[in-house]
Design an enzyme around this catalytic site. Structure first.
Site, PDB file in Angstrom:
ATOM      1  N   PHE A  81       0.989  -1.164   0.120  1.00  0.00           N
ATOM      2  CA  PHE A  81       0.154   0.102  -0.092  1.00  0.00           C
ATOM      3  C   PHE A  81       0.888   1.214   0.000  1.00  0.00           C
ATOM      4  O   PHE A  81       2.259   1.105   0.442  1.00  0.00           O
ATOM      5  CB  PHE A  81      -0.905   0.116   1.301  1.00  0.00           C
ATOM      6  CG  PHE A  81      -2.238   0.237   0.965  1.00  0.00           C
ATOM      7  CD1 PHE A  81      -2.906  -0.858   0.266  1.00  0.00           C
ATOM      8  CD2 PHE A  81      -3.246   1.133   1.400  1.00  0.00           C
ATOM      9  CE1 PHE A  81      -4.491  -0.919  -0.081  1.00  0.00           C
ATOM     10  CE2 PHE A  81      -4.563   1.119   1.290  1.00  0.00           C
ATOM     11  CZ  PHE A  81      -5.058   0.044   0.590  1.00  0.00           C
ATOM     12  N   HIS A 127      -8.517  11.275  -1.237  1.00  0.00           N
ATOM     13  CA  HIS A 127      -8.184   9.931  -1.800  1.00  0.00           C
ATOM     14  C   HIS A 127      -7.956  10.057  -3.614  1.00  0.00           C
ATOM     15  O   HIS A 127      -8.986  10.814  -3.908  1.00  0.00           O
ATOM     16  CB  HIS A 127      -9.139   8.813  -1.693  1.00  0.00           C
ATOM     17  CG  HIS A 127      -8.313   7.579  -1.794  1.00  0.00           C
ATOM     18  ND1 HIS A 127      -8.191   7.019  -3.094  1.00  0.00           N
ATOM     19  CD2 HIS A 127      -8.281   6.610  -0.935  1.00  0.00           C
ATOM     20  CE1 HIS A 127      -7.604   5.519  -2.931  1.00  0.00           C
ATOM     21  NE2 HIS A 127      -7.343   5.556  -1.918  1.00  0.00           N
ATOM     22  N   ARG A 141      -0.747   9.625  -1.026  1.00  0.00           N
ATOM     23  CA  ARG A 141      -2.230   9.976  -1.353  1.00  0.00           C
ATOM     24  C   ARG A 141      -2.310  11.589  -2.093  1.00  0.00           C
ATOM     25  O   ARG A 141      -2.778  11.749  -3.068  1.00  0.00           O
ATOM     26  CB  ARG A 141      -3.309   9.685  -0.478  1.00  0.00           C
ATOM     27  CG  ARG A 141      -3.446   8.171  -0.299  1.00  0.00           C
ATOM     28  CD  ARG A 141      -4.620   7.971   0.408  1.00  0.00           C
ATOM     29  NE  ARG A 141      -4.900   6.475   0.870  1.00  0.00           N
ATOM     30  CZ  ARG A 141      -5.491   5.911   1.487  1.00  0.00           C
ATOM     31  NH1 ARG A 141      -6.183   6.566   2.401  1.00  0.00           N
ATOM     32  NH2 ARG A 141      -5.593   4.648   1.623  1.00  0.00           N
TER      33      ARG A 141
HETATM   34  C1  FAD Z   1     -14.634   3.409   1.164  1.00  0.00           C
HETATM   35  C2  FAD Z   1     -13.786   3.571   2.250  1.00  0.00           C
HETATM   36  C3  FAD Z   1     -12.818   2.700   2.268  1.00  0.00           C
HETATM   37  C4  FAD Z   1     -11.690   2.644   3.452  1.00  0.00           C
HETATM   38  N1  FAD Z   1     -10.650   1.783   3.445  1.00  0.00           N
HETATM   39  C5  FAD Z   1      -9.615   1.821   4.366  1.00  0.00           C
HETATM   40  C6  FAD Z   1      -8.926   0.651   4.525  1.00  0.00           C
HETATM   41  O1  FAD Z   1      -8.847  -0.322   3.716  1.00  0.00           O
HETATM   42  N2  FAD Z   1      -8.026   0.798   5.590  1.00  0.00           N
HETATM   43  C7  FAD Z   1      -8.003   1.714   6.446  1.00  0.00           C
HETATM   44  O2  FAD Z   1      -7.005   1.526   7.487  1.00  0.00           O
HETATM   45  N3  FAD Z   1      -8.938   2.599   6.459  1.00  0.00           N
HETATM   46  C8  FAD Z   1      -9.902   2.756   5.349  1.00  0.00           C
HETATM   47  N4  FAD Z   1     -10.849   3.590   5.238  1.00  0.00           N
HETATM   48  C9  FAD Z   1     -10.862   4.582   6.590  1.00  0.00           C
HETATM   49  C10 FAD Z   1     -11.452   3.724   7.481  1.00  0.00           C
HETATM   50  O3  FAD Z   1     -12.703   2.957   7.136  1.00  0.00           O
HETATM   51  C11 FAD Z   1     -12.105   4.759   8.459  1.00  0.00           C
HETATM   52  O4  FAD Z   1     -11.180   5.829   8.993  1.00  0.00           O
HETATM   53  C12 FAD Z   1     -12.453   4.308   9.692  1.00  0.00           C
HETATM   54  O5  FAD Z   1     -13.490   3.041   9.565  1.00  0.00           O
HETATM   55  C13 FAD Z   1     -13.454   5.024  10.998  1.00  0.00           C
HETATM   56  O6  FAD Z   1     -13.735   4.228  11.985  1.00  0.00           O
HETATM   57  P1  FAD Z   1     -14.430   4.819  13.102  1.00  0.00           P
HETATM   58  O7  FAD Z   1     -14.610   3.722  14.114  1.00  0.00           O
HETATM   59  O8  FAD Z   1     -13.743   6.122  13.691  1.00  0.00           O
HETATM   60  O9  FAD Z   1     -15.812   5.600  12.302  1.00  0.00           O
HETATM   61  P2  FAD Z   1     -16.772   4.853  11.903  1.00  0.00           P
HETATM   62  O10 FAD Z   1     -16.721   3.469  11.347  1.00  0.00           O
HETATM   63  O11 FAD Z   1     -17.440   5.750  10.629  1.00  0.00           O
HETATM   64  O12 FAD Z   1     -17.998   4.789  12.980  1.00  0.00           O
HETATM   65  C14 FAD Z   1     -18.949   6.148  13.271  1.00  0.00           C
HETATM   66  C15 FAD Z   1     -19.922   5.814  14.050  1.00  0.00           C
HETATM   67  O13 FAD Z   1     -20.383   6.951  14.773  1.00  0.00           O
HETATM   68  C16 FAD Z   1     -21.699   7.105  14.541  1.00  0.00           C
HETATM   69  N5  FAD Z   1     -22.080   8.527  14.718  1.00  0.00           N
HETATM   70  C17 FAD Z   1     -21.529   9.779  14.151  1.00  0.00           C
HETATM   71  N6  FAD Z   1     -22.253  10.621  14.697  1.00  0.00           N
HETATM   72  C18 FAD Z   1     -23.039  10.102  15.781  1.00  0.00           C
HETATM   73  C19 FAD Z   1     -23.869  10.838  16.468  1.00  0.00           C
HETATM   74  N7  FAD Z   1     -24.156  12.251  16.538  1.00  0.00           N
HETATM   75  N8  FAD Z   1     -24.736  10.116  17.385  1.00  0.00           N
HETATM   76  C20 FAD Z   1     -24.608   8.876  17.562  1.00  0.00           C
HETATM   77  N9  FAD Z   1     -23.701   8.261  16.721  1.00  0.00           N
HETATM   78  C21 FAD Z   1     -23.103   8.933  15.857  1.00  0.00           C
HETATM   79  C22 FAD Z   1     -22.037   6.353  13.301  1.00  0.00           C
HETATM   80  O14 FAD Z   1     -23.491   5.984  13.276  1.00  0.00           O
HETATM   81  C23 FAD Z   1     -21.030   5.111  13.309  1.00  0.00           C
HETATM   82  O15 FAD Z   1     -21.754   4.219  14.109  1.00  0.00           O
HETATM   83  C24 FAD Z   1     -11.669   3.630   4.339  1.00  0.00           C
HETATM   84  C25 FAD Z   1     -12.684   4.663   4.356  1.00  0.00           C
HETATM   85  C26 FAD Z   1     -13.734   4.392   3.182  1.00  0.00           C
HETATM   86  C27 FAD Z   1     -14.712   5.370   3.415  1.00  0.00           C
END
Ligand code: FAD
Length: 603
Positions: free
Chosen positions: A121, A236, A309
């Site tokens: 990557f 990205h 990126r």
């Molecule tokens: C298409 C895509 C592909 C990706 N691929 C990769 C990869 O291969 N490798 C990598 O390392 N990263 C990757 N990323 C980045 C990574 O997926 C994200 O940074 C990561 O999943 C974020 O996780 P999190 O737990 O911080 O938030 P999230 O998984 O987004 O969870 C956020 C949570 O907060 C909740 N929430 C938000 N606001 C509120 C509120 N006001 N009240 C209650 N609940 C709320 C949402 O409902 C959700 O449940 C990718 C991102 C995308 C978009």
């Protein structure tokens, strides 16, 4: 009096993505009564979309890899603005977190001798991303959920938190509503973990889902926490550009990791034209060497398509601006070419990139095993977020923790692909552990009923206005403005225009009206999201004005060079006593001599 239901927890986790679930599991293991609140359904958080993989120096594919190399790569990618202690903890602990996930049931792709397979990557020196085809996030969420449900954690699905509550200086819980019925809920809690993800919906073209409205950052800011590195927004390089309905959807870096090449309309691999001096030594100058690298040849150098990126995204913008783009304003990403090298190329592509194959076939009628994809930059990830302590993940507000994409520090000026999923596990675990400990040691909290009443009344205001405009137009105008003026290439005059525009949008948002009632009402939900979108947008614009140089993901057309004077501090955003947003500079955290030595050795 507006009615509301009350729930009591030791630890309240806001967000059910990778960071939230990992925090909840750990807090629960620490003996805390845990509640999780999520805007969507369990299993639908953004993490599920992660494709390429999870970075951890397991050394399964190249035994030269270890935590020190991962640490140095992360710091280099972040242009040394990362919190070095966080980068150290992340690199040291990621392998254990991946093995733990495997022990909990995650089924990763395997090497021939049965170990977890790792892929190349951008920015990672060795193949480092443990993966499950291009559906790694799905496997991660499935595993965490399966594990979490057996811990007795309460989950409140389809609930949005609108405000955090305090007891003196300390956080005391959160107030929100159930999105289906519109009923208000008070969650009293001794500690709160924010795990709400990023801010993608502040932009017009984004890979992020509807949930990403920057809520965690805004909630924290309004109760006195500090935001940091808000100028660093990652675009990205490869999102879909056609048809318009799917614009922005991610095309994983895994395509380039498997040998995909970027070409302009003249058929030239334009990334060979512009390899930054910093990466000259490690980057292939002929196509064959780049291909050998993606096939695991340890003596070869990586192709320029796997440069960081920000660099690849800006090169694409240049090609398009100078008239060498594809018909729909992107460039070409070609994985089909590998049929010249592999007899079973089509099968190989479908096996390694099944989601990409289906995504293009179904959404754009393009068979990626035969023809190139059209791709262009898409807003993808927020490096900035809530400033936290590296070891505990606690913010400046006692009892308020943050982990995952909504927290700042690990990635500095730019994140390497794969480092988010490992971030979620490493720091989700730490946040959960320390939140449980805080709850245990500090005892109970009291919440002011007046404060709760006031929050409820504020939330209902859009129903009381009859003449204001609807919330959707305000949201659309905000997204277009951020895309144009606070996007991938920035200029001081446009950033200042953006601040004026935000002030006007704030006036309009204060006046929006919605019809109907509180039962599933998307207009009302959108009206309530506007506060977060406006807060984070202003923070990004103000921090971007302050950083008068180009570094990592932040590119200023009027200051296109890196300025070493700016390498010594992070930019902070805080709410002043007068309620206005303040920008400050804070010296970069010092690096221990041991870490300093690692950086020197790796150079
Ligand atoms: C298409 C895509 C592909 C990706 N691929 C990769 C990869 O291969 N490798 C990598 O390392 N990263 C990757 N990323 C980045 C990574 O997926 C994200 O940074 C990561 O999943 C974020 O996780 P999190 O737990 O911080 O938030 P999230 O998984 O987004 O969870 C956020 C949570 O907060 C909740 N929430 C938000 N606001 C509120 C509120 N006001 N009240 C209650 N609940 C709320 C949402 O409902 C959700 O449940 C990718 C991102 C995308 C978009």
């Amino acid at each position: 009096m507006v009615g509301y239901e009350t729930h009591d927890y030791d630890v309240l986790v806001i967000g059910a993505g990778g960071a939230g679930l990992r925090a909840a599991i750990e807090a629960s293991a620490g003996g805390a009564a845990v509640g999780v609140v999520t805007k969507s359904l369990l299993g639908k958080a953004h993490t599920v979309m992660a494709e390429g993989g999870i970075a951890a120096a397991l050394g399964n594919v190249d035994d030269r890899d270890n935590w020190k190399v991962h640490f140095a790569d992360t710091m280099r990618g972040g242009q040394y603005l990362n919190n070095p202690r966080m980068a150290e903890l992340h690199a040291r602990e990621a392998p254990a977190r991946v093995r733990e996930l495997e022990a909990w049931g995650a089924l990763f792709d395997r090497t021939r001798d049965g170990r977890i397979l790792q892929r190349n990557f951008g920015g990672h020196k060795y193949p480092r991303l443990a993966h499950v085809g291009d559906r790694t996030g799905l496997e991660m969420i499935r595993t965490l959920q399966d594990h979490g449900v057996h811990q007795g954690i309460d989950v409140h699905m389809e609930h949005t938190i609108l405000t955090l509550l305090k007891d003196g200086e300390r956080v005391a819980g959160a107030f929100g509503y159930d999105r289906q019925r519109g009923r208000f809920k008070l969650f009293r809690a001794r500690a709160v973990v924010l795990a709400t993800g990023g801010i993608g919906r502040a932009y017009q073209v984004t890979s992020n889902s509807w949930e990403y409205t920057g809520d965690g950052l805004s909630l924290a800011y309004h109760v006195g926490a500090t935001l940091m590195d808000m100028e660093f927004v990652q675009f990205h390089p490869t999102g879909m550009v056609w048809p318009p309905s799917v614009r922005g959807i991610l095309v994983t870096e895994g395509v380039r990791g498997e040998g995909g090449v970027l070409k302009n309309s003249q058929g030239r691999r334009f990334l060979f034209d512009d390899i930054p001096p910093l990466y000259k030594e490690q980057t292939a100058t002929d196509p064959d060497e780049g291909w050998r690298y993606t096939q695991g040849d340890k003596s070869a150098r990586r192709p320029p398509e796997l440069l960081t990126r920000d660099h690849v995204a800006r090169c694409i913008v240049r090609e398009v601006r100078e008239g060498r783009g594809s018909p729909h304003g992107g460039v070409y990403l070609d994985i089909a070419w590998i049929k010249e090298k592999l007899p079973n190329a089509a099968e190989h592509i479908k096996k390694k990139l099944p989601s990409m194959y289906h995504q293009f076939k179904q959404l754009a009628d393009v068979d990626i095993t035969r023809e190139p994809m059209e791709v262009g930059p898409t807003m993808h990830y927020m490096m900035g977020g809530v400033r936290v302590d590296a070891d505990t993940q606690m913010s400046d507000v006692p009892g308020l923790f943050a982990a995952g994409e909504c927290a700042a520090g690990l990635h500095g000026a730019n994140r390497l692909g794969g480092n988010s999923l490992s971030d979620l596990l490493v720091f989700g675990k730490r946040a959960g552990e320390h939140a449980a400990c805080f709850a245990r040691e500090r005892g109970g909290v009291a919440v002011s009923e007046d404060e709760v009443e006031a929050a409820a009344r504020r939330a209902l205001e859009p129903f009381e206005r009859t003449s204001g405009e609807g919330p959707y137009q305000v949201q659309r105008d905000l997204q277009a403005m951020m895309q144009n003026w606070v996007g991938i290439v920035r200029r001081g005059d446009e950033l200042r225009q953006a601040l004026d525009a935000l002030a006007a949008l704030r006036g309009r948002a204060a006046n929006v009206s919605v019809g109907g009632n509180r039962e599933y009402n998307p207009g009302w939900h959108t009206a309530l999201d506007l506060e977060s979108l406006l807060t984070v947008s202003e923070a990004v614009a103000r921090a971007a004005i302050e950083r008068k140089e180009s570094r990592g993901a932040h590119f200023r057309d009027d200051y296109p060079q890196k300025d070493e004077a700016y390498a010594t501090f992070n930019i902070l955003v805080r709410r002043g006593a007068d309620g206005e947003m303040r920008v400050e500079r804070a010296p970069r955290p010092a690096m221990s001599p041991e870490l300093q030595q690692i950086i020197e050795e790796m150079k």
